[in-house]
Design a protein around this motif. Structure first.
Motif, PDB file in Angstrom:
ATOM      1  N   THR A  79     -13.562   9.549   7.184  1.00 38.78           N
ATOM      2  CA  THR A  79     -13.030   8.642   6.150  1.00 38.78           C
ATOM      3  C   THR A  79     -11.584   8.231   6.420  1.00 38.78           C
ATOM      4  O   THR A  79     -11.047   7.391   5.695  1.00 38.78           O
ATOM      5  CB  THR A  79     -13.110   9.290   4.748  1.00 38.78           C
ATOM      6  OG1 THR A  79     -12.364  10.493   4.788  1.00 38.78           O
ATOM      7  CG2 THR A  79     -14.544   9.567   4.348  1.00 38.78           C
ATOM      8  N   THR A 130      -8.012   2.974  -5.293  1.00 43.25           N
ATOM      9  CA  THR A 130      -9.244   3.237  -4.547  1.00 43.25           C
ATOM     10  C   THR A 130      -9.695   4.668  -4.798  1.00 43.25           C
ATOM     11  O   THR A 130      -8.874   5.576  -4.954  1.00 43.25           O
ATOM     12  CB  THR A 130      -9.061   2.979  -3.033  1.00 43.25           C
ATOM     13  OG1 THR A 130      -8.090   3.890  -2.522  1.00 43.25           O
ATOM     14  CG2 THR A 130      -8.617   1.544  -2.769  1.00 43.25           C
ATOM     15  N   LEU A 131     -11.018   4.840  -4.857  1.00 46.27           N
ATOM     16  CA  LEU A 131     -11.583   6.125  -5.280  1.00 46.27           C
ATOM     17  C   LEU A 131     -12.580   6.664  -4.257  1.00 46.27           C
ATOM     18  O   LEU A 131     -13.605   7.243  -4.620  1.00 46.27           O
ATOM     19  CB  LEU A 131     -12.274   5.941  -6.642  1.00 46.27           C
ATOM     20  CG  LEU A 131     -11.414   5.333  -7.759  1.00 46.27           C
ATOM     21  CD1 LEU A 131     -12.272   4.955  -8.966  1.00 46.27           C
ATOM     22  CD2 LEU A 131     -10.317   6.311  -8.177  1.00 46.27           C
ATOM     23  N   GLY A 132     -12.319   6.448  -2.980  1.00 50.43           N
ATOM     24  CA  GLY A 132     -13.204   6.944  -1.931  1.00 50.43           C
ATOM     25  C   GLY A 132     -14.635   6.457  -2.143  1.00 50.43           C
ATOM     26  O   GLY A 132     -14.867   5.263  -2.385  1.00 50.43           O
ATOM     27  N   SER A 160       1.480   4.203   0.539  1.00 54.18           N
ATOM     28  CA  SER A 160       0.874   5.347   1.208  1.00 54.18           C
ATOM     29  C   SER A 160       1.418   5.441   2.637  1.00 54.18           C
ATOM     30  O   SER A 160       1.429   4.422   3.333  1.00 54.18           O
ATOM     31  CB  SER A 160      -0.638   5.149   1.227  1.00 54.18           C
ATOM     32  OG  SER A 160      -1.254   6.152   2.000  1.00 54.18           O
ATOM     33  N   ASN A 216      -4.461   5.133  -3.409  1.00 53.53           N
ATOM     34  CA  ASN A 216      -5.667   5.914  -3.634  1.00 53.53           C
ATOM     35  C   ASN A 216      -5.463   6.771  -4.894  1.00 53.53           C
ATOM     36  O   ASN A 216      -4.421   6.704  -5.551  1.00 53.53           O
ATOM     37  CB  ASN A 216      -6.062   6.724  -2.390  1.00 53.53           C
ATOM     38  CG  ASN A 216      -5.064   7.832  -2.062  1.00 53.53           C
ATOM     39  OD1 ASN A 216      -4.255   8.235  -2.904  1.00 53.53           O
ATOM     40  ND2 ASN A 216      -5.123   8.315  -0.845  1.00 53.53           N
ATOM     41  N   ARG A 217      -6.474   7.550  -5.236  1.00 53.33           N
ATOM     42  CA  ARG A 217      -6.450   8.273  -6.507  1.00 53.33           C
ATOM     43  C   ARG A 217      -5.246   9.221  -6.609  1.00 53.33           C
ATOM     44  O   ARG A 217      -4.555   9.256  -7.626  1.00 53.33           O
ATOM     45  CB  ARG A 217      -7.755   9.065  -6.650  1.00 53.33           C
ATOM     46  CG  ARG A 217      -7.943   9.717  -8.003  1.00 53.33           C
ATOM     47  CD  ARG A 217      -9.002  10.794  -7.936  1.00 53.33           C
ATOM     48  NE  ARG A 217     -10.315  10.302  -7.584  1.00 53.33           N
ATOM     49  CZ  ARG A 217     -11.274  10.004  -8.476  1.00 53.33           C
ATOM     50  NH1 ARG A 217     -11.046  10.159  -9.757  1.00 53.33           N
ATOM     51  NH2 ARG A 217     -12.445   9.587  -8.061  1.00 53.33           N
ATOM     52  N   GLY A 232      -8.719   3.357   3.896  1.00 52.62           N
ATOM     53  CA  GLY A 232      -7.731   2.667   3.061  1.00 52.62           C
ATOM     54  C   GLY A 232      -7.034   1.557   3.840  1.00 52.62           C
ATOM     55  O   GLY A 232      -6.720   0.497   3.288  1.00 52.62           O
ATOM     56  N   ASN A 285       0.890  -1.156   0.000  1.00 51.93           N
ATOM     57  CA  ASN A 285       0.000   0.000   0.000  1.00 51.93           C
ATOM     58  C   ASN A 285       0.937   1.217   0.000  1.00 51.93           C
ATOM     59  O   ASN A 285       1.470   1.583   1.037  1.00 51.93           O
ATOM     60  CB  ASN A 285      -0.888  -0.041   1.252  1.00 51.93           C
ATOM     61  CG  ASN A 285      -1.781   1.185   1.396  1.00 51.93           C
ATOM     62  OD1 ASN A 285      -2.096   1.608   2.502  1.00 51.93           O
ATOM     63  ND2 ASN A 285      -2.197   1.759   0.299  1.00 51.93           N
ATOM     64  N   GLU A 342      -2.392   9.187  -4.968  1.00 53.35           N
ATOM     65  CA  GLU A 342      -1.124   8.442  -5.069  1.00 53.35           C
ATOM     66  C   GLU A 342      -0.983   7.827  -6.466  1.00 53.35           C
ATOM     67  O   GLU A 342       0.110   7.813  -7.037  1.00 53.35           O
ATOM     68  CB  GLU A 342      -1.102   7.343  -3.995  1.00 53.35           C
ATOM     69  CG  GLU A 342      -0.989   7.905  -2.584  1.00 53.35           C
ATOM     70  CD  GLU A 342      -1.699   7.080  -1.515  1.00 53.35           C
ATOM     71  OE1 GLU A 342      -1.668   7.515  -0.356  1.00 53.35           O
ATOM     72  OE2 GLU A 342      -2.298   6.034  -1.843  1.00 53.35           O
ATOM     73  N   PHE A 386     -13.613   1.456  -6.361  1.00 55.91           N
ATOM     74  CA  PHE A 386     -12.224   1.186  -6.748  1.00 55.91           C
ATOM     75  C   PHE A 386     -12.163   0.569  -8.140  1.00 55.91           C
ATOM     76  O   PHE A 386     -13.167   0.072  -8.662  1.00 55.91           O
ATOM     77  CB  PHE A 386     -11.533   0.262  -5.728  1.00 55.91           C
ATOM     78  CG  PHE A 386     -12.244  -1.040  -5.487  1.00 55.91           C
ATOM     79  CD1 PHE A 386     -11.973  -2.161  -6.256  1.00 55.91           C
ATOM     80  CD2 PHE A 386     -13.207  -1.151  -4.488  1.00 55.91           C
ATOM     81  CE1 PHE A 386     -12.624  -3.357  -6.034  1.00 55.91           C
ATOM     82  CE2 PHE A 386     -13.867  -2.352  -4.258  1.00 55.91           C
ATOM     83  CZ  PHE A 386     -13.580  -3.460  -5.033  1.00 55.91           C
TER      84      PHE A 386
END
Ligand code: ADP
Length: 297
Positions: A241, A212-214, A162, A181-182, A245, A160, A184, A218
């Motif tokens: 939120t 992943t797109l919140g 992030s 995520n988007r 992730g 991951n 990154e 995804f």
């Protein structure tokens, strides 16, 4: 098969304020709380709750906070055999949250930066077929080296990426699966369309990629030869939120370790992450073991 999470753990102290202080100003908080934090710990707990046998390989300092971290992990059901003690302060963050839910964070992360996973000898416990999970909080060198070791041992490796910072070269560790995520994904690939990001990431690692797109769910592909597919998010009334992730990645790792296919594992990860956004906090914000059993087993 087991999950090995190699990552960071620390303590987050959160102060709730009507507004952020100006430079030089002191404000009284309306509330304060201390909780375990760190993406490594968050993902380890999410994987445990999703049914996996999990070890968190991480480092704490030699101070009073280390005992609090150890107690917190044990209370959550995780083991502490993977905790290395370093002659440093335990990682911690001060989080200010204002009335609008915005936050400002200051972190001291000496342990994450000094942690050399080789010294925790996690690889002696890992067996071929286990799942190895890393995030972006350790140094890129440590992350790359752990991924390469895991791959050489026959583990299924998940990165991951992030926080990403400037460390795009984490991908040189050639994980089997990368999850970003988007933002990154955009930074890593220079692409703006999630499908293109997935294609670029799959090509770069010759493996699987998930963006992943919140609230939009995804996009994923299992390899460079596969066309990216999208999945909508589960409907959720989001209150916080942060941590979504981590629950997503921990759940994905757990289900892969239990022998589930990539797509069913992702679907469950999306369900768990949607629950996480309905709850405050990060450590333990996903579904608990009972909820997994009620809904999925
Ligand atoms: P990160 O927390 O790493 O920035 P995202 O915000 O993309 O990651 O969220 C990860 C996953 O969590 C998403 O792919 C989705 O499945 C789930 N998720 C996030 N926000 C929501 C939301 N508002 N409603 C439902 N699911 C969500």
């Amino acid at each position: 098969m087991a999950v090995h999470v190699v990552g960071n753990v620390g303590l987050d102290t959160t102060f709730r304020l009507a507004r952020f202080p100006k430079p030089g100003e002191t404000l009284n908080a309306s509330g304060v709380g201390v909780a375990l934090g760190g993406k490594g710990a968050n993902q380890a707990l999410a994987a445990l709750r999703a049914g996996a046998e999990v070890t968190l390989w991480s480092a704490v300092g030699s101070d009073a906070e280390a005992a609090v971290v150890r107690r917190g992990l044990l209370d959550a059901g995780l083991c502490d055999r993977g905790l290395l003690v370093l002659p440093l302060p335990t990682d911690r963050s001060a989080v200010l949250v204002d009335a609008d839910g915005e936050n400002q964070i200051a972190s001291a992360v000496a342990c994450a930066l000094a942690f050399d996973p080789v010294s925790s000898r996690w690889f002696e416990r890992a067996q071929g077929g286990d799942v190895l999970v890393l995030q972006g909080n350790l140094t890129p060198n440590a992350t790359r080296a752990a991924l390469r070791t895991g791959r050489a041992l026959g583990l299924r490796t998940i990165l991951n990426a992030s926080p990403l910072g400037t460390h795009a070269d984490m991908l040189d560790g050639m994980p089997h699966v990368v999850v970003v995520n988007r933002v990154e994904g955009e930074t890593l690939t220079g692409e703006h369309a999630p499908d293109r990001m997935v294609e670029a990431l799959c090509g770069r690692i010759s493996g699987a990629a998930v963006v992943t797109l919140g609230a939009e769910g995804f996009v994923f592909a299992e390899g460079p030869d596969e066309r990216p597919r999208s999945r909508a998010a589960h409907a959720a009334r989001a209150v916080d939120t942060s941590g979504a992730g981590d629950v997503f990645c921990g759940t994905l790792a757990a289900r892969l370790s239990l022998g589930h296919g990539f797509e069913p594992a992702l679907r469950l990860a999306g369900w768990a992450a949607a629950i996480a956004v309905t709850r405050a906090g990060t450590f333990g914000c996903g579904p608990d073991r009972g909820e997994f059993q009620t809904w999925y087993e």
